[in-house]
Design a protein around this motif. Structure first.
Motif, PDB file in Angstrom:
ATOM      1  N   GLU A  87     -55.536 -47.680   0.894  1.00  0.00           N
ATOM      2  CA  GLU A  87     -55.027 -48.593   1.916  1.00  0.00           C
ATOM      3  C   GLU A  87     -53.809 -48.067   2.647  1.00  0.00           C
ATOM      4  O   GLU A  87     -53.343 -48.692   3.603  1.00  0.00           O
ATOM      5  CB  GLU A  87     -54.715 -49.947   1.279  1.00  0.00           C
ATOM      6  CG  GLU A  87     -55.931 -50.648   0.697  1.00  0.00           C
ATOM      7  CD  GLU A  87     -57.056 -50.794   1.720  1.00  0.00           C
ATOM      8  OE1 GLU A  87     -56.767 -51.177   2.865  1.00  0.00           O
ATOM      9  OE2 GLU A  87     -58.216 -50.508   1.364  1.00  0.00           O
ATOM     10  N   PRO A  89     -51.941 -46.475   5.332  1.00  0.00           N
ATOM     11  CA  PRO A  89     -52.397 -46.151   6.694  1.00  0.00           C
ATOM     12  C   PRO A  89     -51.945 -44.785   7.186  1.00  0.00           C
ATOM     13  O   PRO A  89     -52.395 -44.340   8.246  1.00  0.00           O
ATOM     14  CB  PRO A  89     -51.777 -47.268   7.535  1.00  0.00           C
ATOM     15  CG  PRO A  89     -50.548 -47.664   6.783  1.00  0.00           C
ATOM     16  CD  PRO A  89     -50.888 -47.503   5.330  1.00  0.00           C
ATOM     17  N   LEU A 113     -53.228 -39.934  18.164  1.00  0.00           N
ATOM     18  CA  LEU A 113     -52.713 -40.384  16.875  1.00  0.00           C
ATOM     19  C   LEU A 113     -51.191 -40.414  16.880  1.00  0.00           C
ATOM     20  O   LEU A 113     -50.580 -41.341  16.349  1.00  0.00           O
ATOM     21  CB  LEU A 113     -53.220 -39.464  15.764  1.00  0.00           C
ATOM     22  CG  LEU A 113     -54.720 -39.562  15.470  1.00  0.00           C
ATOM     23  CD1 LEU A 113     -55.159 -38.438  14.542  1.00  0.00           C
ATOM     24  CD2 LEU A 113     -55.073 -40.912  14.848  1.00  0.00           C
ATOM     25  N   HIS A 116     -49.556 -43.540  18.558  1.00  0.00           N
ATOM     26  CA  HIS A 116     -49.646 -44.839  17.893  1.00  0.00           C
ATOM     27  C   HIS A 116     -49.121 -44.810  16.463  1.00  0.00           C
ATOM     28  O   HIS A 116     -49.431 -45.685  15.663  1.00  0.00           O
ATOM     29  CB  HIS A 116     -51.102 -45.322  17.903  1.00  0.00           C
ATOM     30  CG  HIS A 116     -51.647 -45.570  19.275  1.00  0.00           C
ATOM     31  ND1 HIS A 116     -52.270 -44.593  20.017  1.00  0.00           N
ATOM     32  CD2 HIS A 116     -51.632 -46.694  20.043  1.00  0.00           C
ATOM     33  CE1 HIS A 116     -52.637 -45.093  21.184  1.00  0.00           C
ATOM     34  NE2 HIS A 116     -52.261 -46.354  21.234  1.00  0.00           N
ATOM     35  N   SER A 118     -49.922 -43.068  13.952  1.00  0.00           N
ATOM     36  CA  SER A 118     -51.077 -43.088  13.065  1.00  0.00           C
ATOM     37  C   SER A 118     -50.968 -41.962  12.038  1.00  0.00           C
ATOM     38  O   SER A 118     -49.972 -41.244  12.001  1.00  0.00           O
ATOM     39  CB  SER A 118     -52.356 -42.946  13.897  1.00  0.00           C
ATOM     40  OG  SER A 118     -52.503 -44.052  14.760  1.00  0.00           O
ATOM     41  N   ALA A 282     -58.095 -46.024   4.454  1.00  0.00           N
ATOM     42  CA  ALA A 282     -57.702 -46.624   5.727  1.00  0.00           C
ATOM     43  C   ALA A 282     -57.322 -45.565   6.754  1.00  0.00           C
ATOM     44  O   ALA A 282     -57.664 -45.668   7.936  1.00  0.00           O
ATOM     45  CB  ALA A 282     -56.540 -47.598   5.513  1.00  0.00           C
ATOM     46  N   SER A 283     -56.602 -44.526   6.318  1.00  0.00           N
ATOM     47  CA  SER A 283     -56.170 -43.504   7.271  1.00  0.00           C
ATOM     48  C   SER A 283     -57.358 -42.733   7.838  1.00  0.00           C
ATOM     49  O   SER A 283     -57.369 -42.383   9.027  1.00  0.00           O
ATOM     50  CB  SER A 283     -55.189 -42.539   6.589  1.00  0.00           C
ATOM     51  OG  SER A 283     -55.804 -41.881   5.492  1.00  0.00           O
ATOM     52  N   ARG A 285     -60.399 -43.917   8.232  1.00  0.00           N
ATOM     53  CA  ARG A 285     -61.084 -44.798   9.191  1.00  0.00           C
ATOM     54  C   ARG A 285     -60.343 -44.835  10.526  1.00  0.00           C
ATOM     55  O   ARG A 285     -60.958 -44.875  11.600  1.00  0.00           O
ATOM     56  CB  ARG A 285     -61.200 -46.214   8.603  1.00  0.00           C
ATOM     57  CG  ARG A 285     -62.081 -46.303   7.360  1.00  0.00           C
ATOM     58  CD  ARG A 285     -62.451 -47.741   7.044  1.00  0.00           C
ATOM     59  NE  ARG A 285     -61.290 -48.589   6.834  1.00  0.00           N
ATOM     60  CZ  ARG A 285     -60.677 -48.758   5.667  1.00  0.00           C
ATOM     61  NH1 ARG A 285     -61.119 -48.125   4.588  1.00  0.00           N
ATOM     62  NH2 ARG A 285     -59.643 -49.574   5.556  1.00  0.00           N
ATOM     63  N   THR A 286     -59.007 -44.806  10.480  1.00  0.00           N
ATOM     64  CA  THR A 286     -58.228 -44.785  11.715  1.00  0.00           C
ATOM     65  C   THR A 286     -58.503 -43.530  12.521  1.00  0.00           C
ATOM     66  O   THR A 286     -58.707 -43.582  13.741  1.00  0.00           O
ATOM     67  CB  THR A 286     -56.726 -44.881  11.392  1.00  0.00           C
ATOM     68  OG1 THR A 286     -56.448 -46.137  10.765  1.00  0.00           O
ATOM     69  CG2 THR A 286     -55.886 -44.750  12.656  1.00  0.00           C
ATOM     70  N   VAL A 287     -58.505 -42.384  11.846  1.00  0.00           N
ATOM     71  CA  VAL A 287     -58.752 -41.117  12.541  1.00  0.00           C
ATOM     72  C   VAL A 287     -60.173 -41.086  13.097  1.00  0.00           C
ATOM     73  O   VAL A 287     -60.396 -40.646  14.232  1.00  0.00           O
ATOM     74  CB  VAL A 287     -58.505 -39.925  11.597  1.00  0.00           C
ATOM     75  CG1 VAL A 287     -58.946 -38.614  12.256  1.00  0.00           C
ATOM     76  CG2 VAL A 287     -57.031 -39.850  11.210  1.00  0.00           C
ATOM     77  N   ASP A 289     -62.081 -43.659  13.995  1.00  0.00           N
ATOM     78  CA  ASP A 289     -62.150 -44.556  15.152  1.00  0.00           C
ATOM     79  C   ASP A 289     -61.509 -43.920  16.390  1.00  0.00           C
ATOM     80  O   ASP A 289     -62.021 -44.043  17.515  1.00  0.00           O
ATOM     81  CB  ASP A 289     -61.464 -45.885  14.833  1.00  0.00           C
ATOM     82  CG  ASP A 289     -62.239 -46.724  13.828  1.00  0.00           C
ATOM     83  OD1 ASP A 289     -63.437 -46.443  13.613  1.00  0.00           O
ATOM     84  OD2 ASP A 289     -61.642 -47.654  13.248  1.00  0.00           O
ATOM     85  N   THR A 290     -60.377 -43.245  16.178  1.00  0.00           N
ATOM     86  CA  THR A 290     -59.696 -42.580  17.298  1.00  0.00           C
ATOM     87  C   THR A 290     -60.541 -41.440  17.839  1.00  0.00           C
ATOM     88  O   THR A 290     -60.635 -41.240  19.060  1.00  0.00           O
ATOM     89  CB  THR A 290     -58.322 -42.054  16.844  1.00  0.00           C
ATOM     90  OG1 THR A 290     -57.556 -43.124  16.276  1.00  0.00           O
ATOM     91  CG2 THR A 290     -57.559 -41.448  18.017  1.00  0.00           C
TER      92      THR A 290
END
Length: 312
Positions: A87, A89, A113, A116, A118, A282-283, A285-287, A289-290
């Protein structure tokens, strides 16, 4: 020793009977007895004994039950650590890609990234045969891979996120008689000399599709994997080549034009490969999505459009 068996031993020590343990765990007394018997087979000393009609722990069993508490605490700590890691981020993420995808998207991905706050991302380029892409998931969190759409699927043990379908166009020297066309048929180019990637690499399979449509082998004059090198050879008159429509982005001095096929669908499917458990972070998934956003923002036209402006 099995952790569940250790916990049952602990429960027996604290609750005092097999029946009480079964009631607390919502299982049958027989199931409790089977777990205790399986644990006993792994231990050289007696863990339980009968006292009247009740099964109780021996001194050795009591010592092991106390140790089971420590094991349970350690497992709980491990689970909390894993949950926190998943989890978090801003856990670093590693990304690998074939050359043209890296050229097109790595810079924009890093910029997006950073803008934001990220996760930090490390990127690497990998020029590999099709068969070797799947192994990269052992070394990278996300692997941008490509395959010709008629070729083999990725192995079932991978998580596959489709990124986009990228058509191939024909690179034609600017002074070539075909350079003034708006599109090409297979018959137009079947007799030309071609520049092909080395065998085993995905784009080489695309030329096989052209040859099948033409009904005859193509004349391969050069074997070059790198699109920018191939582009220079095309511009010099060394032959035609298939070039990706979205990721190459040739400059104004490229010396060739890109023309689509008029009646042949040919291109590559670009996917992101990963281990399934990696996508729980979580990290990551962020990358991912970006990356999806970046890839689609860099695509100048919808898939299937055949109109192309000549490249200067």
């Amino acid at each position: 020793m099995d952790l569940h068996q250790l916990m049952i031993l602990r429960e027996l020590g604290e609750r005092g009977s097999v029946t009480a343990v079964a009631r607390a765990l919502l299982v049958t007394p027989s199931a409790v007895s089977q777990h205790l018997s399986a644990l006993q087979r792994d231990v050289a000393v007696r863990l339980t004994e009968k006292r009247g009609r009740t099964l109780v722990l021996t001194p050795a069993g009591e010592a092991l039950a106390r140790a089971a508490v420590g094991v349970s605490i350690a497992m709980a700590d491990a689970e909390r650590a894993v949950h926190a890691f998943r989890e978090d981020p801003v856990t670093p993420v590693s990304v690998a890609a074939f050359h043209s995808a890296g050229f097109a998207w790595f810079g924009a991905l890093i910029e997006a990234l950073a803008a934001h706050n990220s996760p930090p991302v490390s990127v690497s380029d990998e020029d590999l045969p099709l068969s070797d892409f799947s192994a990269l998931v052992a070394d990278y969190d996300l692997v941008i891979a490509h395959r010709i759409d008629h070729e083999q699927r990725w192995p079932d043990h991978l998580a596959v996120t489709p990124l986009l379908y990228e058509p191939f166009d024909v690179a034609v020297p600017r002074g070539h008689p075909l350079a003034t066309r708006t599109s090409l048929s297979v018959a137009d180019v079947a007799g030309e000399k071609w520049i092909s990637p080395h065998r085993g690499f995905p784009v080489a399979g695309a030329l096989d599709v052209v040859a099948m449509a033409a009904g005859c082998p193509l004349s391969i004059g050069h074997r070059i994997n790198e699109f920018f090198v191939a582009g220079r050879v095309v511009a010099s008159g060394g032959g035609l080549a298939l070039m990706p429509r979205y990721t190459l982005m040739p400059g104004p001095d490229a010396g060739y034009v890109l023309l689509p096929f008029s009646s042949l669908r040919i291109g590559r499917q670009i996917d992101v490969l990963s281990r399934p458990e990696t996508l729980l972070r979580a990290s990551v998934r962020t990358v991912l999505d970006t990356l999806i956003t970046v890839a689609h923002s860099k695509r100048p036209e919808p898939d299937g459009d055949s109109a192309r402006s000549p490249v200067a």
